[in-house]
Each structure stands twice: as C-alpha cells, then as structure tokens.
Design an enzyme around this catalytic site. Structure first.
Site, PDB file in Angstrom:
ATOM      1  NE  ARG A   7      81.194   8.675  29.685  1.00 29.38           N
ATOM      2  CZ  ARG A   7      80.448   8.440  31.122  1.00 29.38           C
ATOM      3  NH1 ARG A   7      79.081   8.491  31.294  1.00 29.38           N
ATOM      4  NH2 ARG A   7      81.240   8.444  31.809  1.00 29.38           N
ATOM      5  CB  CYS A  35      82.564   4.969  38.635  1.00 30.46           C
ATOM      6  SG  CYS A  35      82.892   3.450  38.769  1.00 30.46           S
TER       7      CYS A  35
HETATM    8  N1  NVA Z   1      80.829   0.634  34.317  1.00 30.67           N
HETATM    9  C1  NVA Z   1      79.980   1.572  34.399  1.00 30.67           C
HETATM   10  C2  NVA Z   1      80.919   3.188  34.660  1.00 30.67           C
HETATM   11  C3  NVA Z   1      80.274   3.947  34.917  1.00 30.67           C
HETATM   12  C4  NVA Z   1      80.801   5.378  35.222  1.00 30.67           C
HETATM   13  C5  NVA Z   1      79.172   2.154  33.463  1.00 30.67           C
HETATM   14  O1  NVA Z   1      80.111   2.044  32.123  1.00 30.67           O
HETATM   15  O2  NVA Z   1      78.212   1.939  32.876  1.00 30.67           O
HETATM   16  N1   CP Z   2      81.785   8.059  36.925  1.00 31.73           N
HETATM   17  C1   CP Z   2      81.696   8.577  36.143  1.00 31.73           C
HETATM   18  O1   CP Z   2      81.546   8.489  35.202  1.00 31.73           O
HETATM   19  O2   CP Z   2      80.299   9.254  36.366  1.00 31.73           O
HETATM   20  P1   CP Z   2      79.418   9.746  35.373  1.00 31.73           P
HETATM   21  O3   CP Z   2      78.830   8.596  34.125  1.00 31.73           O
HETATM   22  O4   CP Z   2      77.943  10.206  35.487  1.00 31.73           O
HETATM   23  O5   CP Z   2      80.318  10.631  34.232  1.00 31.73           O
END
Ligand code: NVA
Ligand code: CP
Length: 303
Positions: A102, A259
């Site tokens: 991530r 999400c």
């Molecule tokens: N658009 C959000 C999604 C989190 C799962 C972000 O990137 O923070």
């Molecule tokens: N929806 C999602 O990816 O959640 P987290 O940021 O908690 O991993």
C-alpha cells in the site's frame, strides 16, 4: 495472471474466476473446511499508509491459507530511508512468496513487479484499489445474484476507488454512472478506458447519476495523503452525499456500499449508513475472501 497491480490488467474471465474462488473459500471458511493452499508460504505486507481492513484481512487470510504474513511498516524498512524500491524488490523476492504493498505512487507498485520475481498485490495506491473492488463485486453478486446488466452509481471524488470501480464494474457488464464535481474527475487513463463503453456516464448531478441505480457507492472526500486539502474539499464536495434525497431516485431495493472508513454527514448520512450497515459490513468481510482468492491464484496457481 502474475500480479494484481490494477484491474485494467485483468480480463473479465480472470475477474469472474477470482469471484468464484472467493465464494468457494468463503464457503469453506464458514463450514470449517481446511484450505491450506499456501502452506509454508510467506506474504510481506508493506504499508506506507494506514490500514485497518487491508492489513487485518490479508494477515488473517494468509493464516487461514496455512501461510504467514509479515507486517512491514515503511517507517521501519530501509525503503523509508530511501533504499530504492527496485533493490527492495530483488531482496524481498529472495525471502518471500509474495508482496502486498500500500503506497502513494502506482509506479512504485509497477516497479516492484518489474524488478522482483514474486507476485505483487496492490493494496491501494493513489491510482487504484483493486482488492477492494473485487470484494465489492463479490458482495454485489451475493445480493443481486448477478452482475451483468446492473446499474452502478458512484457519487463523490474521482479518486482511487472511482478509478477501480469504473474499470471493475464495466468489465463485468454493469453500467456505470459517476457523479463527480468539476476538477475532481477520475484519472484520464480511466476515462480513456471507459470511452469505449456506451453504458458509462460521468455527470455533475448526484441525482442524475443515481436514477434507477441498483448499487450506490461513495468514498471519503479527502483520501489518505490529502488531509491538508480537507477544508477545501468540504466545500467542493458539498451535495455529493448519499442521503434520503439521492436514495429516493435509486431503485427501491438499491444496495449502498462504502469501502470504509466512512465520514458520516460528509459523503453519506448516518441514517443511510446505518440502514445499509448489513451491505457495508458484508462488503468489509468480503475483503478477506476476495483477497484469499487473489493470493491463491497468484501464489499457488495450480490449486
Ligand atoms: N480513497 C480512500 C480509500 C480508503 C480505503 C483513500 O485512498 O484514502
Ligand atoms: N477499505 C480499506 O482499504 O480499508 P483500510 O484502509 O482500513 O485497509
């Protein structure tokens, strides 16, 4: 399929195959049927941003598959002190069976895949969030018993979620309507992809996008990394909310998905969120099952 970097790389058949395997693994987990397809394997999980769902579902999923997961915070890795991702990829490929990452830049994920020799899974970048959308599609199919022909509507920021949802939903035959304010449209690469579909629409008015929708979806107005823009975004996104008014134009049995994490009274009212908590938390649960399917397909393709 060698990696999961973005949904643009997957065929419709590959997406459906992952959803089918996700359903099977869900069934096996619920019925206590062992499925140790990744016995003896290790997944490294590199996090340059926060996470609740992604971290816990990958770690638990790996355990349920008979393997183990390593949480690797970029604060502690040398990557956080500037070691190039190309070198990190080649080193970690000598120890691990797969990497979930991530991070911010999509190019970092693509570089890991190019230089490493093990499967790479994108656990969210600024560009996309493919794991989330596989879980979303699994959930929609569970509730609606099909995907093809459904109308999907997304209201809010043209961010990583909007990008991935557009690709995923169009690839499985859904029609997609997005309502995004001017200046916050999805990535040009996504709009280029969507141009080929007559059942894609990008509009400014949330109610126009939501008309007759089978699924309504929203996400935060300020994503991770955009905290400094939060106040400006509150103004830009005013009205881009799933609320009773928007619900009144969607189908009466519409699902509402998010999400998570959610900001109540910003992109969704607390009332609509709680009325659809069952959909939203089934969706969160399916992160586990969909990601287990992705890991099995990538790390043990013979299973
Ligand atoms: N658009 C959000 C999604 C989190 C799962 C972000 O990137 O923070
Ligand atoms: N929806 C999602 O990816 O959640 P987290 O940021 O908690 O991993």
């Amino acid at each position: 399929m060698k990696h999961l970097l973005k949904l643009l790389d997957l065929s419709t058949d590959e997406i459906i195959d992952i959803l089918n395997l996700a359903d099977q693994l869900k069934y096996e987990q619920k019925h206590g049927i062992p499925h140790h397809h990744l016995k003896g394997m290790t997944l490294g999980m590199i996090f340059q941003k926060s996470s609740t769902r992604t971290r816990v579902s990958f770690e638990t999923g790996m355990y349920q598959l008979g393997g183990q997961a390593l949480f690797l915070s970029s604060r502690d890795l040398q990557i956080g002190r500037g070691e190039p991702v190309q070198d990190t990829a080649r080193v970690l490929s000598r120890y691990l069976s797969g990497i979930m990452i991530r991070t911010f830049e999509q190019s970092e994920v693509e570089n890991l895949a190019e230089y490493g020799s093990i499967p790479i899974i994108n656990g969210l970048t600024d560009f996309c969030h493919p794991c989330q959308v596989l879980a979303d599609l699994q959930t929609i199919r569970e509730y609606k018993n099909k995907l093809d022909g459904l109308k999907f509507c997304y209201i809010g920021d043209g961010n990583n979620m909007a990008n991935s949802l557009t690709v995923g939903c169009l690839k499985v035959g859904m029609s997609v309507s997005l309502a995004c304010p001017e200046g916050y449209h999805p990535d040009p690469q996504i709009l280029e992809f969507a141009k080929a579909y007559d059942n894609f629409k990008l509009v400014a008015d949330p109610k126009e996008a939501a008309a007759d929708a089978d699924v309504l979806y929203t996400d935060v107005w300020a994503s991770m990394g955009q905290e400094g823009e939060a106040e400006k975004r509150k103004i830009a996104f005013k009205g881009y909310q799933i609320n009773d008014d928007v619900m009144s134009v969607a189908k009466s049995d519409t699902m509402v998905l998010h999400c998570l994490p959610a900001h109540r009274e910003e992109e969704i009212t607390a009332k609509v969120f709680e009325q659809h908590a069952a959909d939203i938390f089934d969706e969160a649960e399916n992160r586990l099952h969909a990601q287990k399917a992705v890991m099995v397909r990538l790390m043990a393709p013979e299973k």
